[in-house]
Design an enzyme around this catalytic site. Sequence first.
Site, mmCIF file in Angstrom:
data_model
loop_
_atom_site.group_PDB
_atom_site.id
_atom_site.type_symbol
_atom_site.label_atom_id
_atom_site.label_comp_id
_atom_site.label_asym_id
_atom_site.label_seq_id
_atom_site.Cartn_x
_atom_site.Cartn_y
_atom_site.Cartn_z
ATOM 1 N N GLU A 1 -35.840 8.358 14.356
ATOM 2 C CA GLU A 1 -36.051 8.736 15.749
ATOM 3 C C GLU A 1 -36.835 7.675 16.515
ATOM 4 O O GLU A 1 -36.512 7.363 17.663
ATOM 5 C CB GLU A 1 -36.783 10.075 15.805
ATOM 6 N N ARG B 1 -41.233 9.735 23.668
ATOM 7 C CA ARG B 1 -40.366 10.868 23.380
ATOM 8 C C ARG B 1 -40.840 12.019 24.263
ATOM 9 O O ARG B 1 -42.018 12.401 24.201
ATOM 10 C CB ARG B 1 -40.485 11.259 21.922
ATOM 11 N N ARG C 1 -37.905 27.607 10.000
ATOM 12 C CA ARG C 1 -37.367 28.418 11.106
ATOM 13 C C ARG C 1 -36.125 29.170 10.658
ATOM 14 O O ARG C 1 -35.314 28.655 9.885
ATOM 15 C CB ARG C 1 -36.982 27.526 12.296
ATOM 16 N N LYS D 1 -47.651 9.972 16.857
ATOM 17 C CA LYS D 1 -47.013 8.918 16.083
ATOM 18 C C LYS D 1 -46.741 7.795 17.069
ATOM 19 O O LYS D 1 -46.072 8.005 18.078
ATOM 20 C CB LYS D 1 -45.713 9.453 15.465
ATOM 21 N N ASN E 1 -44.889 9.148 20.307
ATOM 22 C CA ASN E 1 -44.378 10.491 20.105
ATOM 23 C C ASN E 1 -45.590 11.409 19.919
ATOM 24 O O ASN E 1 -46.186 11.463 18.844
ATOM 25 C CB ASN E 1 -43.491 10.465 18.840
ATOM 26 N N HIS F 1 -32.882 17.375 19.577
ATOM 27 C CA HIS F 1 -32.445 16.292 18.670
ATOM 28 C C HIS F 1 -31.450 15.367 19.367
ATOM 29 O O HIS F 1 -30.675 14.661 18.706
ATOM 30 C CB HIS F 1 -31.734 16.837 17.404
ATOM 31 N N GLY G 1 -29.681 15.478 5.013
ATOM 32 C CA GLY G 1 -28.329 14.936 5.199
ATOM 33 C C GLY G 1 -28.179 13.532 4.651
ATOM 34 O O GLY G 1 -27.126 13.160 4.130
ATOM 35 N N GLU G 2 -29.242 12.749 4.738
ATOM 36 C CA GLU G 2 -29.169 11.357 4.277
ATOM 37 C C GLU G 2 -29.288 11.245 2.760
ATOM 38 O O GLU G 2 -28.718 10.349 2.152
ATOM 39 C CB GLU G 2 -30.326 10.534 4.886
ATOM 40 N N ASN G 3 -30.070 12.166 2.188
ATOM 41 C CA ASN G 3 -30.453 11.975 0.784
ATOM 42 C C ASN G 3 -29.833 12.914 -0.232
ATOM 43 O O ASN G 3 -29.852 12.617 -1.422
ATOM 44 C CB ASN G 3 -31.984 12.090 0.661
ATOM 45 N N GLY H 1 -36.414 20.188 10.790
ATOM 46 C CA GLY H 1 -35.681 20.858 11.859
ATOM 47 C C GLY H 1 -34.227 20.463 11.659
ATOM 48 O O GLY H 1 -33.953 19.372 11.178
ATOM 49 N N HIS I 1 -27.626 16.988 11.852
ATOM 50 C CA HIS I 1 -28.979 16.474 11.626
ATOM 51 C C HIS I 1 -29.721 17.502 10.778
ATOM 52 O O HIS I 1 -30.097 18.567 11.254
ATOM 53 C CB HIS I 1 -29.680 16.254 12.971
ATOM 54 N N LEU I 2 -29.907 17.174 9.499
ATOM 55 C CA LEU I 2 -30.504 18.142 8.577
ATOM 56 C C LEU I 2 -31.825 17.604 8.057
ATOM 57 O O LEU I 2 -31.876 16.870 7.069
ATOM 58 C CB LEU I 2 -29.543 18.402 7.402
ATOM 59 N N GLY I 3 -32.888 17.919 8.776
ATOM 60 C CA GLY I 3 -34.219 17.530 8.324
ATOM 61 C C GLY I 3 -35.035 18.803 8.194
ATOM 62 O O GLY I 3 -34.482 19.854 7.872
HETATM 63 P P1 ADP Z 1 -38.242 16.078 10.022
HETATM 64 O O1 ADP Z 1 -37.313 17.044 10.679
HETATM 65 O O2 ADP Z 1 -39.605 16.622 9.835
HETATM 66 O O3 ADP Z 1 -38.167 14.699 10.578
HETATM 67 P P2 ADP Z 1 -36.941 14.861 7.716
HETATM 68 O O4 ADP Z 1 -35.743 14.374 8.444
HETATM 69 O O5 ADP Z 1 -37.916 13.880 7.188
HETATM 70 O O6 ADP Z 1 -37.699 15.992 8.529
HETATM 71 O O7 ADP Z 1 -36.389 15.752 6.489
HETATM 72 C C1 ADP Z 1 -37.260 16.422 5.638
HETATM 73 C C2 ADP Z 1 -36.424 17.200 4.635
HETATM 74 O O8 ADP Z 1 -35.583 16.281 3.921
HETATM 75 C C3 ADP Z 1 -37.265 17.920 3.630
HETATM 76 O O9 ADP Z 1 -36.740 19.214 3.396
HETATM 77 C C4 ADP Z 1 -37.084 17.065 2.379
HETATM 78 O O10 ADP Z 1 -37.199 17.828 1.223
HETATM 79 C C5 ADP Z 1 -35.640 16.636 2.551
HETATM 80 N N1 ADP Z 1 -35.332 15.520 1.640
HETATM 81 C C6 ADP Z 1 -35.834 14.262 1.625
HETATM 82 N N2 ADP Z 1 -35.313 13.568 0.580
HETATM 83 C C7 ADP Z 1 -34.472 14.404 -0.074
HETATM 84 C C8 ADP Z 1 -33.638 14.307 -1.236
HETATM 85 N N3 ADP Z 1 -33.554 13.181 -1.941
HETATM 86 N N4 ADP Z 1 -32.917 15.393 -1.592
HETATM 87 C C9 ADP Z 1 -32.991 16.531 -0.900
HETATM 88 N N5 ADP Z 1 -33.747 16.697 0.188
HETATM 89 C C10 ADP Z 1 -34.479 15.655 0.606
#
Ligand code: ADP
Length: 601
Positions: free
Chosen positions: A379, A81, A231, A14, A7, A170, A323-325, A202, A198-200
Amino acid sequence: MYILVINCGSSSIKADVIDTQLKKSILELDAERLPSTPFIQLNNEQIIYHGDLNFESIIRYCLHTIKSRLAEKQINGIGHRVVHGGDQYSQTVCIDAAVEAAIENLADLAPLHNPANLAGIRSAKEVFPAISNIAVFDTAFHQTMPKRAKQYAIDKNIIAKYNIKRYGFHGTSHKYIMERSGEYLKQDVKNLRILSCHLGNGASICAIEFGRSVETSMGLTPMEGLMMGTRSGDIDPGIITYLQNKEKWTSQETEDFLNKQSGLAGLSGLTNDMRDILQQASEGNEDARTAIQVFTHRITKYIGAYAAIMSGIDVLVFTGGIGENSADIRHRICQGLEFLGIMIDDDKNKSAKLNSDNDVANISDENGRVKILAIRTDEQVAIALETQKIIQEKNKVNTIPKIPIAISARHVHLSRATVDILFGKNYELTEFKPLSQPGQFAANETVTLIGLKNKIENVRILGPLRPKDQVEISKTDEFFLGIDAPVRESGHVEGSPGITLKTAHGEVAIKEGVIVAWRHIHMHPNDAALFGVQDKDIVSVDVDDDERPLTFKNVLIRVSDKFKLEMHIDTDEGNAAEIKKGEEGELVLSAKSVNLHDKNV
Ligand code: ADP
């Protein structure tokens, strides 16, 4: 399998070796701050680089480092990628010269990413010359979106001039989420309407209707849609021109503002990291609270909109770092969505902990109609799995033949006894023209079909003679003649209705033999081996029409060394599908085929 996933970003690389069975990386290389001040780590150990400070040299060095740690023979394929696949690529492909050229040509639409992706591909070919390179496009999954979702409402001439449309991003993650949801719920994704959030850093949301992306929030670029780490997401375009006038910004300054100084970071004035923002909000910081409220409000808004587009939702998935955490964010998003059947179970939500051994959590309340899942996406692993699929298809992607489609008009096959009655004892049919299937021909002779309601004249007889009479008509003919014929495989006429056949010489009422032919593909055993199917399998065939892509389901495979590759549909189907001469189809390889014998039909 061991797949090397590469990537390459504009300032980072990466490269991971993924064990696809364990869905884990066994070797991880990260290079950042490229090319001027490279910081390279292999399995978290820093590696000092003394070479030239240009991107290509650094990539080659990184790949040689990986190669030295892992014998080449252990890698089964390399997955790259690639951010932009434009209109051309709706699936993962094996990289050849044409694919490379297309990625290069698409650099206009992704100037930061595609050239870096291409540099990764070229270096990999050099360092691992014997291994297949596969391109996994971020945009590919969204190619199925209908035109109305892709189109921006601006001057169509400008759209055509610059190829401006919603491509979406994504895609690899959304597709992975779709597949994992289906697997987890033990349901065919073709029966599900999935909303993937998908909430990261991005963030994007995708409406996946019965296995196909039908809407997604990112657009021509990854800036549109949800609010993200840095963004802005959706914004009134008037604000942009207003600020350009007031601040005298160049286009680059404007882009930097929207890309890097907005979103969570811009609104909170603190950071782009959701963990810190949540922490600050709990300590009373108003700006952090506003940032969170805007972030979740927009996602809720999109869920409502996409639910409307799909006329409902069956599965709502949260993925990406946030979204995961974050149980808190998931809870806020779902609040007030009970009217859509979205009911979160607060205890399950709070206790959901995802890791590589436990990658899905079901957080839905049993009384809700919608299944709410948190799914861990990775990913690199998703790219490795996509790459594996192509490798498993034995690098067939660019060599698998397309299937010519032929429209079969109504016709009859006759037995010796019937020909004797209709044309005279021992009469031999005469050849009008050969058919595409070797040895078969259309005869000069025709018959009249006389049904209960009407008759159809000049129906072509096909040779050579067969043991049993068989009359193949379309559903429309069936209605016109007043006969209820079953849809059958050719040669299976038992219990089918009869009909009267007439010529100038004679007339005969056959007791059975009228069928509507089951759409089928003739193929040689060599083709069957290539497609991985057998005689009597039932498969689906995609016809890739830009305007109306369609899938023929329930297509019967017929294998014989006398057959040539061709799909036969009848005139009704041809008309309904607007099949044109020379049109071709593609076997849907991912769909599991069913064998006719298993189906008990
Ligand atoms: P990328 O789009 O760069 O791959 P990621 O999917 O790793 O990003 O997501 C990063 C985001 O997830 C950051 O805003 C980080 O703060 C948030 N995050 C990670 N762990 C937690 C958590 N336990 N609670 C809330 N937000 C989290």
